[in-house]
Design an enzyme around this catalytic site. Structure first.
Site, PDB file in Angstrom:
ATOM      1  N   LEU A  22      -4.036  -5.507  -5.245  1.00 42.73           N
ATOM      2  CA  LEU A  22      -3.085  -4.729  -5.088  1.00 42.73           C
ATOM      3  C   LEU A  22      -1.846  -5.202  -4.411  1.00 42.73           C
ATOM      4  O   LEU A  22      -1.800  -5.704  -3.412  1.00 42.73           O
ATOM      5  CB  LEU A  22      -3.716  -3.265  -4.083  1.00 42.73           C
ATOM      6  N   ASP A  23      -0.974  -4.854  -5.173  1.00 43.43           N
ATOM      7  CA  ASP A  23       0.658  -5.314  -4.664  1.00 43.43           C
ATOM      8  C   ASP A  23       0.749  -6.914  -4.395  1.00 43.43           C
ATOM      9  O   ASP A  23       1.528  -7.394  -3.674  1.00 43.43           O
ATOM     10  CB  ASP A  23       1.012  -4.519  -3.260  1.00 43.43           C
ATOM     11  N   ALA A  24      -0.222  -7.672  -5.045  1.00 47.05           N
ATOM     12  CA  ALA A  24      -0.096  -9.111  -4.488  1.00 47.05           C
ATOM     13  C   ALA A  24       0.200 -10.009  -6.129  1.00 47.05           C
ATOM     14  O   ALA A  24      -0.119 -11.070  -6.002  1.00 47.05           O
ATOM     15  CB  ALA A  24      -1.505  -9.695  -4.012  1.00 47.05           C
TER      16      ALA A  24
ATOM     17  N   GLY B 127       0.714  -1.211   0.021  1.00 51.76           N
ATOM     18  CA  GLY B 127       0.087   0.009   0.002  1.00 51.76           C
ATOM     19  C   GLY B 127       0.854   1.309  -0.116  1.00 51.76           C
ATOM     20  O   GLY B 127       1.949   1.257  -0.648  1.00 51.76           O
TER      21      GLY B 127
END
Lengths: 287, 287, 287, 287
Positions: free
Chosen positions: C230-232, C204
């Site tokens: 997100l970001d995964a 994040g």
């Protein structure tokens, strides 16, 4: 950004130096914002960097040098340099044909990462003129004769340019030409080179080929100040990257580029921040 | 743990080798569990490691060597070695006075980390006898005369011991004595040394002092096979650690210990797993 | 540079696949220049990358896809992608306000480091227009409303531009805006992001502040493919740099810049070289 | 080894503290052998470590604490700890079943690497009794009931043992059991744990499996002081190692072992050298 004074000094280690100097600054209403010191117990030598806020400092900045000399330099056999953070250094870049270090330096410069001015780029080849022009920085080229016959003339003109531009320090960004003793003498410990090996391994030409030939499992890059001994000056920064038997001399050149530019930039940063003190062909890198 | 066969080979690169060999194994109901190959395009040389499950392999293990020789070795000018995972290697350790590498090797051995037997430890000093005894491993000491007068005799006895103990490979765990050519000839590319520098920097004695003297910002350790040229054998593994101007030769020795033991252990692991192929004084390290 | 075909495939692991495929290529006079395979024994899945020289390959390139499908895809339940090295990919770059990754990408592009074309740069801010102009690359800006009211419209126009420019893959070079699901669906595993932390730590916003807050001793950067989480998405490359208690969130931002650009460039290199295969939200990175 | 005093302190940052303290030591004929300070400008807090030679120091050591309190502690709102280098700390080790950290700690201890005493090893399993016996250190085992019913009793006995043995600090060398609040309260910032991940990524159980599941390209280890929040205490040291898609959870466990023991040993070294100051759940690590 407050204006600060930066004092870099060394002297034989004696009791009380830290006390004296911090008291001197504090008593004159200088607020110490950074202090780092180091004692070389083998040489019995004391090294210090102090940085203090000048905004309420009661001694005019043009008197500080004198007062430090009078009060401390003789008494402690102290060698020192005094700098002011609001007087940006002027940096000249020497390049040849490879653009990676030059782009990296100029991108940082343009992004405002450094408190520095870059008034000129010097080269022995035309290749990177367009990079200089992208950043609107004057680009000066000297073609060097095969037999190096015009080298003295070239050097003379380069030294004159550097003097005219009031250059504080020089960065050799993969400049593939030996620097003359005269130029080194003009800028003692102020010419930063990047060598594309983990010095002292692979001195001299084609270090990536040497590394590949030897079969090492890690390659490196080294930034150092230029002295008269080739690749033997005080080391400022080194870093490495892992390789395998699959790498060729060509792939090492590619992998090495990233190392070179990062290692060179770290050294330039430390130099600009006045965090390097050179002693006996070694560097002390303050916090 | 299933029993597997491991084939390490090299030959001039020709079309179809991978196809031939994998078909040979597959056709005889060997299940390939690992395969890695590498082509040196400069030398036009092909290198491969194949490991296959023997449980349903239709060729008896004592015939495999012969069949490979007959079918492929001559035709492809192939040099190969064949190993079986259920025949553990026997490893001898040479030490002098420093215990850190020895403890590290023996702790791994005792924890069952390696498929290996350690029947003996050899030394030129009594210092580490108690470590050997902690792990109940016979410890053999030869005192070497100052003038090295008894060296031939010592070496002869050491070689006899290694032969008697059916030693597969030797680990020099900070053994501070030159290894004789005869011993090297007994164990070509099977004597693993740990040198306490980032080779080829700082060859020879007292590398940490040399590193400190030069003012490097990173130190390293290198594991390599012993050849007749001191510190110049094929490099297996290297690693580094960052240092600063605050480090002394003594603190480098301490920091280096951790590097040495880890780098040596990684090399020993690769050797035990039959993942190293040596060619022209370099190593190919398979996956 | 010879023209080569590159085949990336995966299928359930069965005996004989390597043999079949290498024989197919060799029998049709394709010279294999690179091969790397990997078996996931937990999933019982086989992954391979083969690259072969097309100069004497007897099958016309426009027939290869069909023949591979017919001969192998059904029989082995194989999923594969076929690429040709002489068909350069077209890369679009998304940026916001920070220039360090953009400069690094463009300097490599201009130096000819990559076999790629960059027809356009997309942004949500005017800030980096001059960088794009330095390199003569069209720069397209969409101002996004505070309430994101015009986002659907913006995305639609961006997708049309990417389609018109025949973009093969997208690089988010510190683009500070969430990418819509539609755009992700257009470019599955072909949108490369750089996240300024060692994922999965500090997902994040403001990861350097989070890192400083937690008091870690090392910071990292992660390049990954964008997925809807997100970001995964699948991680391509990570690297780290050591920090100390002296670092502030601001100095972490500066140190992180070098990490970000290097890690992003490594990921882009691997993508351009067709060395990444994505499976179950992980990447297999071939040699 | 000369006897030294070590002062670790923090207080609100005010002008003149360094001057005052160094003058106090120097005026009383203490020779400062090491000094390092740090100012947290966000918190406006000053931190310092001073070490001075006691051989000519004119204040008796049992008076120093009082005098520092009287002269400086109140005036500067200073919190400080005073240690003497010739009073070795007493370290207890908690273990469960894995031997790698324990062997590493004991090998250093036996080699005299640390100025420390290890009077006891505590465990919840019999597995490592023989390791303790190899080094002739008493090994105490408490079998903990499945339902943890006897935990309060176990903890009480453990705390009594630690008190009886005058333990200065505790090392959890892969101890797989939650530590109770009472024990933490006995040893605030004096229980060092090694967590086998790069915290804050992969908190809790089976971090290597979590790392493998997420597909990271680098794994880490973290040593930290234990607080009541699991894996959230002040971080002392971290390090990482690169992995690939070929690694399995099992191979990560093996690679991680080397990280764990090195990272733990570095933290223990810093703790023994009194170089760690904890503040607001972060550590300041002095030079």
């Amino acid at each position: 950004m407050k204006s600060t004074a930066i004092l870099l000094l060394h002297c034989p280690d004696t009791m009380g130096i830290i006390t004296e100097l911090t008291r001197f600054i504090t008593d004159n209403r200088g607020n110490i914002v950074d202090i780092d010191q180091y004692v070389d117990h083998q040489e019995n030598m004391f090294f210090m960097r102090i940085e203090w806020d000048l905004s309420e400092f009661s001694i005019p900045r043009d008197k500080i040098q004198d007062i430090l000399t009078t009060l401390y330099a003789v008494r402690y056999q102290m060698t020192f340099d005094l700098y002011f953070s609001d007087e940006p250094q002027r940096m000249a870049i020497f390049v040849s044909k490879m653009s990676h270090c030059l782009y990296d330096l100029l991108a940082r410069y343009k992004a405002g990462e450094w408190n520095v001015q870059i008034p000129c780029i010097l080269s022995n080849h035309e290749d990177l003129r367009d990079v200089a022009e992208q950043f609107s920085i004057p680009y000066h080229v000297w073609n060097i004769d095969k037999d190096h016959g015009n080298m003295p003339q070239v050097e003379q003109e380069q030294r004159e340019l550097l003097a005219k531009e009031k250059i504080s320090f020089v960065v050799l960004a993969r400049y593939m030409q030996i620097i003359s003793q005269n130029l080194i003498d003009d800028y003692p410990n102020r010419i930063i080179n990047i060598h594309h090996s983990f010095l002292p391994a692979f001195v001299g030409a084609k270090p990536y080929h040497q590394a590949w030939e030897r079969g090492v499992k890690i390659i490196g890059a080294t930034s150092h100040y230029i002295t008269q001994d080739l690749d033997a000056g005080p080391i400022i920064e080194q870093d490495v990257v892992r390789i395998t038997h699959r790498d060729t001399p060509q792939s090492l050149v590619l992998k090495g580029r990233d190392l070179e530019k990062i290692v060179l930039a770290r050294a330039v940063t430390k130099h600009i921040e006045r965090k390097i003190l050179t002693y006996h062909n070694k560097t002390i890198i303050f916090n």
